[in-house]
Design a protein around this motif. Structure first.
Motif, PDB file in Angstrom:
ATOM      1  N   GLU A 101     -34.979  50.699 -18.750  1.00 20.00           N
ATOM      2  CA  GLU A 101     -35.926  49.629 -18.444  1.00 20.00           C
ATOM      3  C   GLU A 101     -37.053  50.237 -17.632  1.00 20.00           C
ATOM      4  OE1 GLU A 101     -34.519  46.137 -16.365  1.00 20.00           O
ATOM      5  OE2 GLU A 101     -36.487  45.178 -16.497  1.00 20.00           O
ATOM      6  N   ASN A 118     -40.987  44.839 -19.416  1.00 20.72           N
ATOM      7  CA  ASN A 118     -41.081  43.435 -19.001  1.00 20.72           C
ATOM      8  C   ASN A 118     -42.450  42.870 -19.376  1.00 20.72           C
ATOM      9  OD1 ASN A 118     -38.540  42.896 -17.281  1.00 20.72           O
ATOM     10  ND2 ASN A 118     -39.300  44.870 -16.527  1.00 20.72           N
ATOM     11  N   GLU A 160     -38.907  42.639 -22.914  1.00 21.78           N
ATOM     12  CA  GLU A 160     -38.063  41.691 -22.186  1.00 21.78           C
ATOM     13  C   GLU A 160     -38.862  40.433 -21.885  1.00 21.78           C
ATOM     14  OE1 GLU A 160     -35.865  43.212 -18.870  1.00 21.78           O
ATOM     15  OE2 GLU A 160     -34.907  44.768 -20.091  1.00 21.78           O
ATOM     16  N   ASP A 170     -34.426  38.242 -20.950  1.00 21.65           N
ATOM     17  CA  ASP A 170     -34.141  38.690 -19.576  1.00 21.65           C
ATOM     18  C   ASP A 170     -33.644  37.528 -18.718  1.00 21.65           C
ATOM     19  OD1 ASP A 170     -34.061  40.433 -17.441  1.00 21.65           O
ATOM     20  OD2 ASP A 170     -36.234  40.627 -17.216  1.00 21.65           O
ATOM     21  N   LYS A 173     -29.787  39.474 -21.947  1.00 26.31           N
ATOM     22  CA  LYS A 173     -29.560  40.242 -20.733  1.00 26.31           C
ATOM     23  C   LYS A 173     -29.036  39.297 -19.662  1.00 26.31           C
ATOM     24  CE  LYS A 173     -31.712  44.079 -18.454  1.00 26.31           C
ATOM     25  NZ  LYS A 173     -32.935  44.875 -18.290  1.00 26.31           N
TER      26      LYS A 173
HETATM   27 CA    CA Z   1     -36.325  42.904 -16.811  1.00 26.37          CA
END
Ligand code: CA
Ligand code: C2E
Ligand code: CA
Ligand code: CA
Length: 277
Positions: free
Chosen positions: A57, A117, A149, A179, A200
């Motif tokens: 990530e 993200n 995400e 996420d 997630k």
């Molecule tokens: Ca994240």
């Protein structure tokens, strides 16, 4: 009269003025930071249950010249409110794609995915799909190794358009992970419609997994849900062996958290990946 009084008190509240000033300073700082190359990405490894490194990530870091490291929790909300998240988020995508290309020929790093993200402001912008496709094209990065995400809360607005955008990117190979899953509000029917690859599990549930019966039940349910929707499930915020072991028992196959590693600068991440081979 009361309301006016409250307003004037508010207006002259020195802490409020300090807040306004620091927000303006933060905004100017983000602009300057983008120009001066003060931002960098750190990478937190993601592992499969058999211990294989499968991804990273990308987490944004700001090396502020006076304040040192500023947390994304502090500057992302300001960047979102001011619109600066668009240039900032664009830089993040460019840098992640450059990193994918740098790792391309590496025997270990050449096969991992980078998760980025994406903020709601970015995703809901009309040009998001084209901009990302341009970044992919110019960088030469393999779209199959890029995962975005998204959060549940951003998917309740403009559902149809968002699904179209996700589908367009997915046709090019880009993956999607939901996420902070479990903290928002998703109906099953709606989840089924989203072109997702991964759920997630939010770190809040993982944190209390062993002590809170509700969280145990939620984690169990999310994993089962992922399995029935044929999505991979990754747990974030895994800090202990006990957590990992309970998650594994429930059928979770992917993990990320301090138990394995903190987010690392690229070079340290590379070293970690190579030492584990
Ligand atoms: Ca994240
Ligand atoms: P997030 O996406 O939920 O990221 C996970 C956060 O948990 C990260 O904090 C990570 O460093 C931290 N973390 C990872 N493992 C553990 C663990 O085992 N225990 C605990 N307690 N924490 C762990 P970070 O890097 O401070 O990022 C905070 C948030 O800022 C992220 O939450 C994300 O919402 C946002 N963010 C970070 N980078 C970006 C970016 O490039 N773009 C956007 N839009 N948001 C970003
Ligand atoms: Ca998260
Ligand atoms: Ca979070």
């Amino acid at each position: 009269a009361k309301a006016a009084g409250r307003n004037s008190v508010r207006f002259f509240d020195p802490s409020m003025q300090a807040q306004v000033r620091s927000r303006a300073e933060l905004e100017a700082g983000i602009r300057r930071g983008l120009d001066n190359g003060e931002f960098e990405l750190h990478y937190q490894p993601q592992y499969s249950d058999d211990g294989e490194l499968v991804g990273a990530e990308a987490l944004l870091r700001w090396q502020h010249p006076e304040r040192g490291m500023v947390s994304p929790a502090e500057f992302i909300p300001v960047a979102e409110a001011s619109g600066l998240i668009r240039p900032l988020g664009h830089w993040v995508l460019e840098e992640a794609c450059r990193q994918l290309v740098r790792w391309d020929t590496d025997p270990v790093l050449g096969s991992i995915a980078i998760s980025v993200n994406i903020s709601a402001v970015q995703m809901h912008h009309e040009n998001f799909v084209n901009e990302l496709l341009n970044v992919l094209e110019h960088s030469g990065a393999n779209a199959r190794r890029l995962k975005l995400e998204l959060t549940e809360s951003m998917l309740v607005r403009n559902v149809e358009q968002t699904i179209d955008k996700m589908a367009a990117l997915r046709r090019r190979g880009v993956g999607f992970s939901l996420d902070d899953f479990g903290t928002g509000y998703s109906s099953l029917i709606y989840l089924k419609r989203l072109p997702l690859d991964q759920l997630k599990i939010d770190q809040g549930f993982v944190h209390d997994l062993l002590h809170d019966a509700n969280d145990t039940a939620i984690v169990r349910t999310v994993i089962a849900l992922g399995q029935s929707l044929e999505l991979s499930v990754i747990a974030e915020g895994v800090e202990t062996d006990e957590q990992r072991s309970v998650l594994t028992d429930f059928g979770c196959r992917y993990f990320q958290g301090y138990l394995f590693s903190r987010p690392l600068p690229a070079e340290a991440f590379e070293a970690l990946a190579h030492e584990q081979v």
